[in-house]
Design an enzyme around this catalytic site. Structure first.
Site, PDB file in Angstrom:
ATOM      1  N   HIS A 156      54.645  39.553  41.361  1.00 54.68           N
ATOM      2  CA  HIS A 156      55.576  38.465  41.639  1.00 54.68           C
ATOM      3  C   HIS A 156      55.456  38.077  43.107  1.00 54.68           C
ATOM      4  CE1 HIS A 156      57.827  38.853  37.842  1.00 54.68           C
ATOM      5  NE2 HIS A 156      57.505  40.130  37.943  1.00 54.68           N
ATOM      6  N   THR A 205      43.319  47.252  46.489  1.00 51.37           N
ATOM      7  CA  THR A 205      44.069  46.025  46.753  1.00 51.37           C
ATOM      8  C   THR A 205      43.159  44.826  46.991  1.00 51.37           C
ATOM      9  OG1 THR A 205      44.140  46.475  49.132  1.00 51.37           O
ATOM     10  CG2 THR A 205      45.971  47.329  47.784  1.00 51.37           C
ATOM     11  N   ARG A 214      39.555  51.931  50.931  1.00 55.36           N
ATOM     12  CA  ARG A 214      38.619  51.418  51.933  1.00 55.36           C
ATOM     13  C   ARG A 214      37.241  51.999  51.645  1.00 55.36           C
ATOM     14  NH1 ARG A 214      40.760  55.850  53.380  1.00 55.36           N
ATOM     15  NH2 ARG A 214      39.846  57.341  54.805  1.00 55.36           N
TER      16      ARG A 214
END
Length: 178
Positions: A94, A144, A159
């Site tokens: 959201h 992400t 990473r």
């Protein structure tokens, strides 16, 4: 679209097909009947939860116990992937809303896990991410952002740790590592 909003679809996929009492070949048949594209052969273990039929699983892929695929948007898993236990793939989130309700307007984006990837136990893949061909995502990592092909990714947020070569030696001969 078949999804958890349909009791019949949810029962067939997340209760019946997810049962450890169902044989592997029957599990794949049930998923196909629910509209999920599953190539042969695929090894899908019990207790996995799938939101809807916007899922493609490539041949030679292994998905271990207890994975959660929230695919309100499309999820594509390429050929020859190994997805360890309790991996979570998310395609929805959201926008941040006002003080009265921080979970604002729905936002979704597809996820792609390209061929040959190995996703470690309890890794989480967030909406809109593409994990490049031949990547290794470490256990517990939170992905992400997109991952470049043939790299090891670890941490939260994930990473790049190091590049991988095509001739990477096996850590333990005969071990799946999941």
């Amino acid at each position: 679209m078949g999804d958890v909003a349909s009791r019949r679809w949810a029962f067939g996929v997340n209760i019946l097909a997810a049962s450890p009492l169902v044989r592997q070949d029957h599990r794949v048949t049930l998923l196909r009947r629910a509209g999920i594209q599953v190539d042969d052969p695929v090894d899908l273990r019990p207790h996995c939860w799938i939101y809807g039929d916007r899922l493609t699983i490539g041949a030679g892929t292994f998905i271990s116990y207890g994975c959660h695929i929230e695919n309100r948007e499309a999820v594509r898993i390429g050929r020859g992937c190994a997805i360890a236990n309790q991996v979570t793939v998310l395609t929805s989130t959201h926008h941040v809303g006002p003080t009265s309700g921080r979970a604002g307007e729905y936002a979704g984006a597809p996820v792609s896990i390209e061929a040959g990837c190995w996703i470690g136990a309890r890794a989480t893949i967030l909406p809109g991410v593409t994990i490049g061909r031949g990547c290794v995502v470490g256990a517990g990592a939170v992905v992400t952002r997109d991952c470049e092909p043939d790299y090891v990714y670890v941490g939260s947020p994930a990473r790049a740790l190091r590049p991988l070569s095509n001739n990477e030696p096996h850590a333990r001969e005969g071990s799946r590592g999941d």
